[in-house]
Scaffold this motif. Structure first.
Motif, PDB file in Angstrom:
ATOM      1  N   GLY A   1       0.813  -1.218   0.000  1.00 43.36           N
ATOM      2  CA  GLY A   1       0.000   0.000   0.000  1.00 43.36           C
ATOM      3  C   GLY A   1       0.840   1.258   0.000  1.00 43.36           C
ATOM      4  O   GLY A   1       0.637   2.173  -0.808  1.00 43.36           O
TER       5      GLY A   1
ATOM      6  N   LYS B   1      -5.591  -3.085  -7.450  1.00 39.90           N
ATOM      7  CA  LYS B   1      -5.481  -4.077  -6.379  1.00 39.90           C
ATOM      8  C   LYS B   1      -5.931  -5.436  -6.880  1.00 39.90           C
ATOM      9  O   LYS B   1      -6.614  -5.551  -7.910  1.00 39.90           O
ATOM     10  CB  LYS B   1      -6.328  -3.656  -5.173  1.00 39.90           C
ATOM     11  CG  LYS B   1      -7.822  -3.615  -5.461  1.00 39.90           C
ATOM     12  CD  LYS B   1      -8.607  -3.110  -4.258  1.00 39.90           C
ATOM     13  CE  LYS B   1     -10.101  -3.096  -4.565  1.00 39.90           C
ATOM     14  NZ  LYS B   1     -10.900  -2.669  -3.415  1.00 39.90           N
TER      15      LYS B   1
ATOM     16  N   ASP C   1      -4.165   0.679   4.093  1.00 36.27           N
ATOM     17  CA  ASP C   1      -3.198  -0.405   4.281  1.00 36.27           C
ATOM     18  C   ASP C   1      -1.943   0.069   5.014  1.00 36.27           C
ATOM     19  O   ASP C   1      -1.053  -0.720   5.300  1.00 36.27           O
ATOM     20  CB  ASP C   1      -2.823  -0.969   2.895  1.00 36.27           C
ATOM     21  CG  ASP C   1      -1.969  -2.217   2.972  1.00 36.27           C
ATOM     22  OD1 ASP C   1      -2.410  -3.185   3.618  1.00 36.27           O
ATOM     23  OD2 ASP C   1      -0.870  -2.210   2.390  1.00 36.27           O
ATOM     24  N   THR C   2      -1.849   1.367   5.300  1.00 33.21           N
ATOM     25  CA  THR C   2      -0.645   1.930   5.909  1.00 33.21           C
ATOM     26  C   THR C   2      -1.070   3.014   6.897  1.00 33.21           C
ATOM     27  O   THR C   2      -2.193   3.028   7.361  1.00 33.21           O
ATOM     28  CB  THR C   2       0.312   2.460   4.804  1.00 33.21           C
ATOM     29  OG1 THR C   2       1.528   2.886   5.409  1.00 33.21           O
ATOM     30  CG2 THR C   2      -0.282   3.572   3.977  1.00 33.21           C
TER      31      THR C   2
END
Length: 119
Positions: A34, A50, A94-95
């Motif tokens: 990510g 993705k 995601d981060t």
């Protein structure tokens, strides 16, 4: 001149525990998808896409219709890509801001170093 290869080298030199809590010396790309997709998007634009992998969504980039997955080596098996259009917001889920800023800063520094040494 910012080549894909220079970006790949800069990413590999920049991944660390600061950019993903899953990072290990044996598997530096682990957990970096990510945050890497976001930094590559900053540098080159294009799309963040993705695919569903073991453990959830895996993010990567598409530039002028060509897939670039800079973190594919984190997986032991070959990825079957779905190329589902994603977004910065999804990749950011995601981060976190600290990991993103850490990777972005290191990559930009590495690219500057690589470019200076080529000229």
């Amino acid at each position: 001149m910012m080549s894909i290869e220079n970006i790949r080298v800069a990413l590999h030199r920049s991944w660390s525990l600061e950019s993903s809590s899953k990072w290990t010396r044996e598997n530096p790309a682990n957990g970096q998808c990510g945050v890497t997709a976001l930094v590559v998007n900053d540098l080159l634009g294009g799309e963040i896409v993705k695919t569903n992998c073991i453990g959830g969504w895996h993010f990567y980039n598409k530039l002028k219709g060509i897939r670039y997955d800079f973190t594919e080596e984190q997986f032991p098996e070959v990825i079957e890509y779905d190329d589902i259009l994603s977004s910065r917001e999804e990749a950011f889920a995601d981060t976190n801001l600290q990991q993103y800023n850490a990777l972005r800063k290191k990559v930009y520094r590495e690219l500057s170093f690589l470019n200076e040494n080529l000229s």
